[in-house]
Design a protein around this motif. Sequence first.
Motif, PDB file in Angstrom:
ATOM      1  N   GLY A 741       0.808  -1.212   0.000  1.00 33.83           N
ATOM      2  CA  GLY A 741       0.000   0.000   0.000  1.00 33.83           C
ATOM      3  C   GLY A 741       0.839   1.259   0.000  1.00 33.83           C
ATOM      4  O   GLY A 741       2.053   1.236   0.228  1.00 33.83           O
ATOM      5  N   SER A 742       0.171   2.368  -0.248  1.00 33.13           N
ATOM      6  CA  SER A 742       0.877   3.651  -0.321  1.00 33.13           C
ATOM      7  C   SER A 742       0.152   4.697   0.495  1.00 33.13           C
ATOM      8  O   SER A 742      -1.057   4.611   0.729  1.00 33.13           O
ATOM      9  N   ALA A 743       0.911   5.695   0.949  1.00 35.09           N
ATOM     10  CA  ALA A 743       0.362   6.826   1.692  1.00 35.09           C
ATOM     11  C   ALA A 743       1.058   8.089   1.198  1.00 35.09           C
ATOM     12  O   ALA A 743       2.070   8.029   0.495  1.00 35.09           O
ATOM     13  N   SER A 744       0.539   9.215   1.571  1.00 34.61           N
ATOM     14  CA  SER A 744       1.179  10.478   1.172  1.00 34.61           C
ATOM     15  C   SER A 744       1.339  11.366   2.388  1.00 34.61           C
ATOM     16  O   SER A 744       0.512  11.342   3.315  1.00 34.61           O
ATOM     17  N   GLY A 745       2.427  12.152   2.382  1.00 40.52           N
ATOM     18  CA  GLY A 745       2.672  13.088   3.471  1.00 40.52           C
ATOM     19  C   GLY A 745       3.012  12.424   4.782  1.00 40.52           C
ATOM     20  O   GLY A 745       2.792  13.002   5.843  1.00 40.52           O
ATOM     21  N   VAL A 746       3.552  11.195   4.747  1.00 42.87           N
ATOM     22  CA  VAL A 746       3.857  10.439   5.962  1.00 42.87           C
ATOM     23  C   VAL A 746       5.343  10.133   5.986  1.00 42.87           C
ATOM     24  O   VAL A 746       5.906   9.688   4.980  1.00 42.87           O
ATOM     25  N   ASP A 747       5.995  10.346   7.135  1.00 43.63           N
ATOM     26  CA  ASP A 747       7.423  10.066   7.206  1.00 43.63           C
ATOM     27  C   ASP A 747       7.677   8.585   7.482  1.00 43.63           C
ATOM     28  O   ASP A 747       6.749   7.797   7.714  1.00 43.63           O
ATOM     29  N   GLY A 748       8.941   8.220   7.470  1.00 41.23           N
ATOM     30  CA  GLY A 748       9.315   6.815   7.598  1.00 41.23           C
ATOM     31  C   GLY A 748       8.931   6.193   8.920  1.00 41.23           C
ATOM     32  O   GLY A 748       8.575   5.014   8.981  1.00 41.23           O
ATOM     33  N   GLU A 749       8.994   6.957  10.022  1.00 41.81           N
ATOM     34  CA  GLU A 749       8.674   6.388  11.333  1.00 41.81           C
ATOM     35  C   GLU A 749       7.179   6.076  11.457  1.00 41.81           C
ATOM     36  O   GLU A 749       6.781   5.043  11.976  1.00 41.81           O
ATOM     37  N   ALA A 750       6.350   6.979  10.977  1.00 42.87           N
ATOM     38  CA  ALA A 750       4.897   6.717  11.016  1.00 42.87           C
ATOM     39  C   ALA A 750       4.545   5.541  10.109  1.00 42.87           C
ATOM     40  O   ALA A 750       3.659   4.739  10.424  1.00 42.87           O
ATOM     41  N   LEU A 751       5.250   5.472   8.971  1.00 45.10           N
ATOM     42  CA  LEU A 751       5.004   4.359   8.050  1.00 45.10           C
ATOM     43  C   LEU A 751       5.354   3.032   8.706  1.00 45.10           C
ATOM     44  O   LEU A 751       4.648   2.039   8.548  1.00 45.10           O
ATOM     45  N   LEU A 752       6.457   2.989   9.461  1.00 50.58           N
ATOM     46  CA  LEU A 752       6.861   1.762  10.159  1.00 50.58           C
ATOM     47  C   LEU A 752       5.813   1.339  11.176  1.00 50.58           C
ATOM     48  O   LEU A 752       5.433   0.172  11.269  1.00 50.58           O
ATOM     49  N   ALA A 753       5.319   2.316  11.956  1.00 47.95           N
ATOM     50  CA  ALA A 753       4.301   1.992  12.964  1.00 47.95           C
ATOM     51  C   ALA A 753       3.033   1.458  12.313  1.00 47.95           C
ATOM     52  O   ALA A 753       2.408   0.504  12.790  1.00 47.95           O
ATOM     53  N   GLU A 754       2.645   2.076  11.193  1.00 49.63           N
ATOM     54  CA  GLU A 754       1.438   1.608  10.496  1.00 49.63           C
ATOM     55  C   GLU A 754       1.639   0.217   9.922  1.00 49.63           C
ATOM     56  O   GLU A 754       0.734  -0.626   9.949  1.00 49.63           O
ATOM     57  N   SER A 755       2.835  -0.059   9.395  1.00 46.60           N
ATOM     58  CA  SER A 755       3.097  -1.399   8.839  1.00 46.60           C
ATOM     59  C   SER A 755       3.023  -2.456   9.922  1.00 46.60           C
ATOM     60  O   SER A 755       2.561  -3.581   9.681  1.00 46.60           O
ATOM     61  N   ASP A 756       3.474  -2.104  11.125  1.00 42.12           N
ATOM     62  CA  ASP A 756       3.408  -3.080  12.218  1.00 42.12           C
ATOM     63  C   ASP A 756       1.968  -3.356  12.624  1.00 42.12           C
ATOM     64  O   ASP A 756       1.588  -4.492  12.903  1.00 42.12           O
ATOM     65  N   ARG A 757       1.137  -2.298  12.620  1.00 45.89           N
ATOM     66  CA  ARG A 757      -0.285  -2.501  12.949  1.00 45.89           C
ATOM     67  C   ARG A 757      -0.955  -3.407  11.923  1.00 45.89           C
ATOM     68  O   ARG A 757      -1.681  -4.338  12.273  1.00 45.89           O
ATOM     69  N   ILE A 758      -0.692  -3.171  10.644  1.00 43.32           N
ATOM     70  CA  ILE A 758      -1.286  -3.986   9.580  1.00 43.32           C
ATOM     71  C   ILE A 758      -0.794  -5.430   9.686  1.00 43.32           C
ATOM     72  O   ILE A 758      -1.563  -6.382   9.527  1.00 43.32           O
ATOM     73  N   LYS A 759       0.485  -5.592   9.969  1.00 41.77           N
ATOM     74  CA  LYS A 759       1.061  -6.943  10.084  1.00 41.77           C
ATOM     75  C   LYS A 759       0.390  -7.733  11.202  1.00 41.77           C
ATOM     76  O   LYS A 759       0.049  -8.909  11.039  1.00 41.77           O
ATOM     77  N   GLN A 760       0.169  -7.090  12.350  1.00 40.63           N
ATOM     78  CA  GLN A 760      -0.448  -7.787  13.477  1.00 40.63           C
ATOM     79  C   GLN A 760      -1.902  -8.155  13.181  1.00 40.63           C
ATOM     80  O   GLN A 760      -2.382  -9.211  13.582  1.00 40.63           O
ATOM     81  N   GLU A 761      -2.611  -7.293  12.476  1.00 44.58           N
ATOM     82  CA  GLU A 761      -4.023  -7.553  12.178  1.00 44.58           C
ATOM     83  C   GLU A 761      -4.210  -8.689  11.191  1.00 44.58           C
ATOM     84  O   GLU A 761      -5.244  -9.346  11.191  1.00 44.58           O
ATOM     85  N   ARG A 762      -3.224  -8.907  10.325  1.00 36.43           N
ATOM     86  CA  ARG A 762      -3.406  -9.868   9.228  1.00 36.43           C
ATOM     87  C   ARG A 762      -2.464 -11.059   9.317  1.00 36.43           C
ATOM     88  O   ARG A 762      -2.192 -11.714   8.315  1.00 36.43           O
ATOM     89  N   ALA A 763      -1.938 -11.351  10.478  1.00 39.58           N
ATOM     90  CA  ALA A 763      -0.939 -12.413  10.627  1.00 39.58           C
ATOM     91  C   ALA A 763      -1.447 -13.742  10.076  1.00 39.58           C
ATOM     92  O   ALA A 763      -2.621 -14.082  10.229  1.00 39.58           O
ATOM     93  N   PRO A 764      -0.536 -14.475   9.396  1.00 43.02           N
ATOM     94  CA  PRO A 764       0.840 -14.137   9.055  1.00 43.02           C
ATOM     95  C   PRO A 764       0.857 -13.236   7.820  1.00 43.02           C
ATOM     96  O   PRO A 764       0.280 -13.575   6.799  1.00 43.02           O
ATOM     97  N   ALA A 765       1.522 -12.107   7.925  1.00 46.48           N
ATOM     98  CA  ALA A 765       1.441 -11.121   6.855  1.00 46.48           C
ATOM     99  C   ALA A 765       2.828 -10.674   6.409  1.00 46.48           C
ATOM    100  O   ALA A 765       3.798 -10.708   7.168  1.00 46.48           O
ATOM    101  N   ALA A 766       2.889 -10.272   5.138  1.00 38.91           N
ATOM    102  CA  ALA A 766       4.055  -9.613   4.559  1.00 38.91           C
ATOM    103  C   ALA A 766       3.574  -8.248   4.074  1.00 38.91           C
ATOM    104  O   ALA A 766       2.768  -8.164   3.133  1.00 38.91           O
ATOM    105  N   VAL A 767       4.019  -7.189   4.729  1.00 42.20           N
ATOM    106  CA  VAL A 767       3.513  -5.840   4.471  1.00 42.20           C
ATOM    107  C   VAL A 767       4.626  -4.994   3.856  1.00 42.20           C
ATOM    108  O   VAL A 767       5.744  -4.941   4.390  1.00 42.20           O
TER     109      VAL A 767
END
Length: 841
Positions: A741-767
Amino acid sequence: MRTTAELRAGFRAFFESKGHEFRPSHSLIPRADDRSTLLISAGMQPLMPFFLGLEEPPAPLVTTVQKIFRTPDIDDVGLNKRTLTFFEMLGNFSFGQYFKEGAIDFAWEFMFDQLKLDQDRIWVTVFAGDPELGLGEDEVAIAHWERKGMPPERIVRLPRADNFWSVGGPGPCGPDSEMFYDWGEEVGCRRPECQPGCECDRFLEFWNLVFMEFELHADGSLTPLPKQNIDTGLGLERTARILQQVDSVFDTDGYQQIMRWIADGSGVAYGESGQATKAHRILADHGRGMTFLAADGIAPSNEGRGYVMRRIVRRAVQQAGRIGLEPPFLAGLADVVIEQAGDAYPDLRESRDEIQQVLTAEEDRFSETLARGLKLFEEIATGDGISGDDAFRLHDTYGFPLELTEELARERGLAVDVDGFSRLMAEQRERSRKKEAAVDVRVSSEKRSEFVGYEKTEVLTAILAYEDLGDGRFQAKLERSPFYPEGGGQVSDAGFIEDEESGARAELISALSLPDGDQVLTFEGEGFRQGMRVRAVVPWLVRFPTMANHTATHLLHKALQEVLGEHAKQAGSAVRPDKLRFDFTHPQALTPEEREEVERRVNEKVFENLPVRAFIVPLEEARRLGAMMLFGEKYGDEVRLVEIDGYSRELCGGTHVRATAEIGPFAILSEGSVGSGLRRIEAVTSGEAYALLHARSREVDELRGELERVRREGGRREERVEVRVEPAREEEIGGVNVYVGSASGVDGEALLAESDRIKQERAPAAVVLGSAEDGRVHLVANFDRSLEGRLDAVAVIREAAAEVGGGGGGRATMARAGGKNPEKLGDALAKAEEALRRALA
């Protein structure tokens, strides 16, 4: 007494008043010890052991309302006014109490005093006798019908094919007497000889009294049963038609809500045309049947009961298209059935969600290929008929059951080459059974090898036979072998043999079990010969985790059935020292809650330290104990039963721990699809599970530390940044939930936190996520820890970063990158998706 519900309740009340104990319906799935039919086809079937004298009946007199499904009638549904696959059978049963006269007395009283049927409309048939069986005509039944007032001209004597009942093979049997309702000459064939037994619509059989007094043996001989018994069956729907004086069973009150729903949904009324009449009848009958089958845990498949379910679902979907009822509609149809039958069968309402999920999943699968399959059928439906090759193609590519192809062909007056189709199916099955590499057995010995691996992992033994294969390899047979040969989903043991005098050692390459139970081993090493005494060893560090994983599969199988339903049956497994794989039947992915509950239940049983026992029992005893068996598997007269005390019983030849606590922690690595209606779970136990859980804990600590560092660097996240991600791709690939997925106006740290949330919700996931911010590109790849070894986050992120003119790094499960070309972000994410597909294929 007029409605279907009143008839059902009235029958029960009448026979309870006569001293009969009421028993609720048995499942449509026969008892474990009954292999006579796939599904219950007679009211007496669940009671068969009582008739045979093998078990004590719950009471001397019993009355039931039993669900019935008759598979042979599927193709006839829709063609006449009376044929159903699913219906209810009302029965009264006597185990050694009353016999012919008593059964006729009760039937007479219920027909004429309770139902108030017109006596002039009732005919009866009786057994005419059979010289081959050594039986004459049923004089007792004839005489008693006449005494009750039945005119002799309406008592019809019919041969064994019509009036001698059996289960279709060896088992309890006896002459019977059937009751028919006469709808009048004007609705029949008008032939002078027309009488009960004629195929026309004039006479409707609605009640059968079976005088169960014999046991039929495989050689065709009869012997008396221990007691003379009575088995009766009154068809609920047919009798309701008589009471309500309607044209067909589909016009009774029990079908009206369903018929209205079909008409409203399709815009085509019942009876509007011949095609409409047929389609409505098929949808009504099959809709009821599939709903009750699903409630009993039967899911569509290509074998056994599952194939019956698949046939009626796909026949219903095909017929719905002919009257404009478009998918998805089966969940709604099932809902109507549940509402109408839920009072009598409360389990339907309890299983509503599961029923709708099972039916919708199969409807979706078939709807995808139906239009293309029908187009192909129109192309091949020539005057020459349907070839075996074409019928096989319709089946294999478009999911058309053979019976559906035959029905479509019959409508056009065409034949289907069934023999050709069967040959191609047999060839396909044979190909699937062949192993990737056949083992050429070179050694031979009159003495067989004894497998002692259940008790020992190290043994002093002798080489009974030896054959040099070249390149340092040889085959051997050992007098006693601790090596488990691959089978039952468990891999061959690893291990070695050694000569303690010379120090020679050979590593085990494979262990093969022969059809006669003998064992052939292949080794790599030198210095061995026939007759040598050797030490054979399976390292405990290899055997123990394999045992733990195998016992865990039994716990997992049972836990899946408890959480998902009885339909979750084993469809394959692989038990290795490092992990276990378990395939099972289920129509959709497990929810996070279901997955968590399955894992919790397995660990709960581990912590209870339940004893695990294995013992040899006769096959019939295993069935009586309710042991789980693989459908289609061939078993001998004696079987090995593995029992987890008070929880699970399965037939299994594998190696197991002594108690469940020895398994250690159990952790699911992944859950995904491996085919239509099939799911796969991979899991670890013991040391592997500890390592996984420890690594997950370390990963959480690392992420917590990284987020803490971000806060220290500027406190930019006193409040959580809302990240809006647009998924470019979300798909299950190879059992892994892939999210790009893609986002706009988001820095790398926020992107990392969001990827971890998505990964936990969809386990086993590759985000994989990307964003553009102030002329810069941020990329993150965040993978479930269980995917280490299958995926490399660093490789994926670097391949993506190259598209945006950047680079990156990290570790196998989490990597980040930057870039300077935001306009290429879409290309970078596409490259990441491509890399994931390649790795997971």
